[in-house]
Design a protein around this motif. Structure first.
Motif, PDB file in Angstrom:
ATOM      1  N   VAL A   1       0.839  -1.193   0.000  1.00  0.00           N
ATOM      2  CA  VAL A   1       0.000   0.000   0.000  1.00  0.00           C
ATOM      3  C   VAL A   1       0.874   1.243   0.000  1.00  0.00           C
ATOM      4  O   VAL A   1       1.967   1.257   0.571  1.00  0.00           O
ATOM      5  N   VAL A   2       0.405   2.278  -0.687  1.00  0.00           N
ATOM      6  CA  VAL A   2       0.968   3.628  -0.556  1.00  0.00           C
ATOM      7  C   VAL A   2       0.011   4.400   0.336  1.00  0.00           C
ATOM      8  O   VAL A   2      -1.139   4.641  -0.045  1.00  0.00           O
ATOM      9  N   PRO A   3       0.432   4.772   1.548  1.00  0.00           N
ATOM     10  CA  PRO A   3      -0.487   5.362   2.522  1.00  0.00           C
ATOM     11  C   PRO A   3      -0.790   6.827   2.252  1.00  0.00           C
ATOM     12  O   PRO A   3      -0.072   7.508   1.506  1.00  0.00           O
ATOM     13  N   SER A   4      -1.857   7.295   2.883  1.00  0.00           N
ATOM     14  CA  SER A   4      -2.240   8.700   2.810  1.00  0.00           C
ATOM     15  C   SER A   4      -2.740   9.160   4.165  1.00  0.00           C
ATOM     16  O   SER A   4      -3.146   8.357   4.997  1.00  0.00           O
ATOM     17  N   ASN A   5      -2.713  10.478   4.350  1.00  0.00           N
ATOM     18  CA  ASN A   5      -3.294  11.086   5.546  1.00  0.00           C
ATOM     19  C   ASN A   5      -3.854  12.448   5.163  1.00  0.00           C
ATOM     20  O   ASN A   5      -3.939  12.788   3.974  1.00  0.00           O
ATOM     21  N   ARG A   6      -4.215  13.236   6.151  1.00  0.00           N
ATOM     22  CA  ARG A   6      -4.880  14.514   5.913  1.00  0.00           C
ATOM     23  C   ARG A   6      -4.034  15.502   5.101  1.00  0.00           C
ATOM     24  O   ARG A   6      -4.568  16.448   4.513  1.00  0.00           O
ATOM     25  N   GLU A   7      -2.724  15.297   5.086  1.00  0.00           N
ATOM     26  CA  GLU A   7      -1.867  16.177   4.278  1.00  0.00           C
ATOM     27  C   GLU A   7      -2.300  16.200   2.815  1.00  0.00           C
ATOM     28  O   GLU A   7      -2.091  17.186   2.120  1.00  0.00           O
ATOM     29  N   LEU A   8      -2.902  15.097   2.370  1.00  0.00           N
ATOM     30  CA  LEU A   8      -3.269  14.982   0.965  1.00  0.00           C
ATOM     31  C   LEU A   8      -4.318  16.003   0.557  1.00  0.00           C
ATOM     32  O   LEU A   8      -4.473  16.297  -0.641  1.00  0.00           O
TER      33      LEU A   8
END
Length: 252
Positions: free
Chosen positions: A82-89
């Motif tokens: 997986v390539v993760p994400s968070n609120r920065e996106l």
């Protein structure tokens, strides 16, 4: 060469991330190397696979600070990364859109990856904003999870219009890879009627496999694992395995 699928529905709560996680895991169980790219700032796919959204994330990839290979994380499930994400996106919507070529950043990152994945799934946010458009530009096809409930077809015309615009403007290979019926309840006439209506409207595009309403499917994300790892004997696990087999037959 990888097949890149954008998992898209602008409506929330339709089983989109559940499908991205569990179809990815089912394909991995069938010995395909799968990468799931979490394109949603909510990071539900990241958390649903038990991965910490620490840098580098997809935001770092799109900002040019890291490559896709740098941001990949293994999961507890074999063959699935997986390539993760968070609120920065969320910053993508305001920081990059004034820059030329913003819509191709994800596509370029996917093409530059050196990892030999057979399937790359792009889990999109519940909107038709910049992140979803970027995923459509990067994708070979679109997988649409569609819940078997009233208003199921609401918004699909808008999605199809967006797909056609991307197809005619920048990504001519883009098409609908399939529509997967989710939250199917065989006890109700409503589910049966909606399923039939969708099949009538999109003949040939709708998977024969349907994903049932299943408590175990809803529980699995809180444990940070796909349904195949949480309860392989559940109806949800069986359905996603069959959907993966059908996907491979369709792609052959």
């Amino acid at each position: 060469m990888s097949t890149v699928l954008a998992v898209v529905n602008q409506k929330g709560g339709v089983g989109k991330t559940t499908t991205a996680i569990n179809l990815g895991a089912a394909l991995a169980a069938l010995e395909r190397r799968v990468l799931l790219v979490d394109c949603d700032p909510q990071g539900n796919a990241t958390r649903g696979l038990g991965v910490e959204a620490e840098s580098p994330t997809l935001y770092d990839v799109l900002s040019g600070r890291a490559g896709l290979d740098d941001a990949m994380r293994p999961t507890t499930f074999p063959n699935l990364s997986v390539v993760p994400s968070n609120r920065e996106l969320v910053g993508v919507e305001v920081e990059f859109v004034e820059l030329g070529g913003w819509e191709t950043r994800l596509a370029r990152a996917v093409r530059a990856s050196r990892q030999p994945f057979e399937v790359i799934l792009l889990d999109c946010p519940p909107s038709l904003g910049h992140l979803t458009v970027s995923a459509l530009v990067a994708a070979d096809g679109v997988l649409v999870p569609l819940q078997c409930e009233y208003f199921a077809l609401e918004g699909i015309s808008e999605l199809l219009t967006t797909i056609r615009r991307v197809q005619s403007g920048i990504n001519p290979r883009l098409g609908i890879a399939g529509i997967l019926l989710t939250m199917y309840d065989e006890r109700t006439n409503l589910s049966k009627e909606v399923a039939q209506e969708v099949r009538n409207h999109f003949a040939g595009k709708v998977f024969q496999t349907v994903i049932p309403r299943n408590v175990r499917l809803a529980e699995a994300p809180s444990h940070g694992v796909p349904i195949l790892e949480y309860d392989i004997k559940s109806r949800g696990a069986e359905a996603y395995l069959e959907a993966a087999r059908e996907f491979l037959r369709r792609a052959a």
